[in-house]
Write a protein that holds these residues in place. Sequence first.
Motif, short mmCIF file in Angstrom:
data_model
loop_
_atom_site.label_atom_id
_atom_site.label_comp_id
_atom_site.label_asym_id
_atom_site.label_seq_id
_atom_site.Cartn_x
_atom_site.Cartn_y
_atom_site.Cartn_z
N ARG A 60 30.41 52.39 33.67
CA ARG A 60 31.05 51.08 33.64
C ARG A 60 32.44 51.17 33.01
O ARG A 60 32.64 51.84 32.00
N VAL A 61 33.42 50.46 33.60
CA VAL A 61 34.79 50.45 33.09
C VAL A 61 35.22 49.01 32.81
O VAL A 61 35.15 48.15 33.70
N VAL A 62 35.66 48.76 31.58
CA VAL A 62 36.15 47.45 31.17
C VAL A 62 37.62 47.60 30.76
O VAL A 62 37.94 48.47 29.94
N GLU A 63 38.48 46.79 31.34
CA GLU A 63 39.88 46.77 30.90
C GLU A 63 40.09 45.61 29.96
O GLU A 63 39.63 44.48 30.23
N LEU A 64 40.80 45.85 28.86
CA LEU A 64 41.16 44.79 27.92
C LEU A 64 42.59 44.34 28.22
O LEU A 64 43.50 45.17 28.29
N GLN A 65 42.78 43.05 28.42
CA GLN A 65 44.10 42.52 28.69
C GLN A 65 45.06 42.88 27.55
O GLN A 65 44.71 42.82 26.38
N HIS A 66 46.29 43.26 27.94
CA HIS A 66 47.28 43.64 26.93
C HIS A 66 48.57 42.85 27.04
O HIS A 66 49.43 42.95 26.16
N GLY A 67 48.72 42.07 28.11
CA GLY A 67 49.98 41.37 28.29
C GLY A 67 49.89 40.31 29.36
O GLY A 67 48.80 39.99 29.86
N ALA A 68 51.05 39.77 29.72
CA ALA A 68 51.10 38.70 30.71
C ALA A 68 50.70 39.22 32.09
O ALA A 68 51.10 40.31 32.51
N ILE A 69 49.92 38.43 32.79
CA ILE A 69 49.49 38.75 34.15
C ILE A 69 50.01 37.65 35.06
O ILE A 69 49.96 36.47 34.72
N SER A 70 50.53 38.04 36.21
CA SER A 70 51.05 37.05 37.15
C SER A 70 50.87 37.58 38.57
O SER A 70 50.58 38.76 38.77
N PRO A 71 51.08 36.72 39.59
CA PRO A 71 50.97 37.19 40.97
C PRO A 71 51.99 38.27 41.32
O PRO A 71 51.89 38.89 42.38
#
Length: 400
Positions: free
Chosen positions: A184-195
């Motif tokens: 299993r792989v989980v990514e932790l958000q680190h910054g702004a996400i946009s389209p």
Amino acid sequence: MRVFHELTKRSGIHGNPHPVRRTRSDKARLVGKHVAGVVGRNPFLAPGSYDALVIPHPRKPGGVEIYTDRLRAELGSSALVLDSGINGTPLPGSRNLDFFTSAAGAVHSRSADGRSSTIADALEALTGVKVPIGALVAREIPKHVRLRTIYRALLRRHKIKTVYAVVAYFHQHIVGAARDLGVRVVELQHGAISPYHLGYSYPGRPVVADQPDELWCFGSYWTDVVELPAGMRTEVVGAPFIDRLTPAEAEAKDPQRVVFLSQGTIGPRLLSFALELSAARPELDVIYRLHPSEHSDDYVIPSSSRVRLSTGSAEPTLDLLASATYQVGVSTTALFEGMTLGCRTVVADLPGSEYLAPAIARGDALLAESGTELATQLTAAPLCQDSKAYYAPDALAKFL
């Protein structure tokens, strides 16, 4: 992502987002650290098995890596922490494979196949900019394959059940190795996400190789702001590194303080906004805060200007934002942090401002085309009405 960075730099749209400069002596010391790390920090030599592998972010303001700090505390000794020292200082007690990372990238293929030239020619015809896709492919693909093999062996060696990674799109060899083994792989958000973020936005949600199973987000806003790859789901785990202001702290904000939040991609142009604002509104306390990856010697503020340059850990960005009434930036994540800390927000209309388009549409920020326009519109800048949508209270424990 690498092609995008090359394209925007070579076209002059963006500067280098995270400039790294090393002298020959810096490089020699780095080689020495790599060699010493083979013995002192080699994760293959760590005894026993672990439930989790944690890949933190290389940036550590004040020595703290905020994105995995809470996670590492919860996991304790059940987690093996791999923290590279190539572009920063690794966390105490962590391991790394820096020697193998550098070695894997040092041996290139002689050339890429004809498809790379075809793609490069098509991109140049479309944009007028030549990007060395062949060289990128010749370096990055063999590096990926070599490192993927090494990380498969590491995951097997320690019987890892879950990989937690920050900035997974730059660790696809680790993600790929985990997916090869059904880990299993989980990514932790680190910054702004946009389209417009090529690390996350895949319109139509196609199947994309080597992607995490889950993306753990700061708040609900980030869970549907883009179309993620097929099969990737989101969870809101909150942001324990952001403390909201007390009523007394909000009342103590300086009504004249404006903090500009720089980035390497657009720094010099954003500084022009700050200089124009300060010239038009001399009563304001205008502070130009550099991104941690920027260099102060790249910025020259005229002696006649009252704009103050701020850099380094002695004056933390969050502390500055907590004291300011206004903040101005383009696409940095710090703008969302400032909203949570009660700043009125203005987005400078520069390349990258589209990242904030959804927040502007929500009424949480104002767009300004120039420093002169900013001077007249500053007091109209809005306060964020629901900052918990961006940074929810800490809920990490229930997901572990």
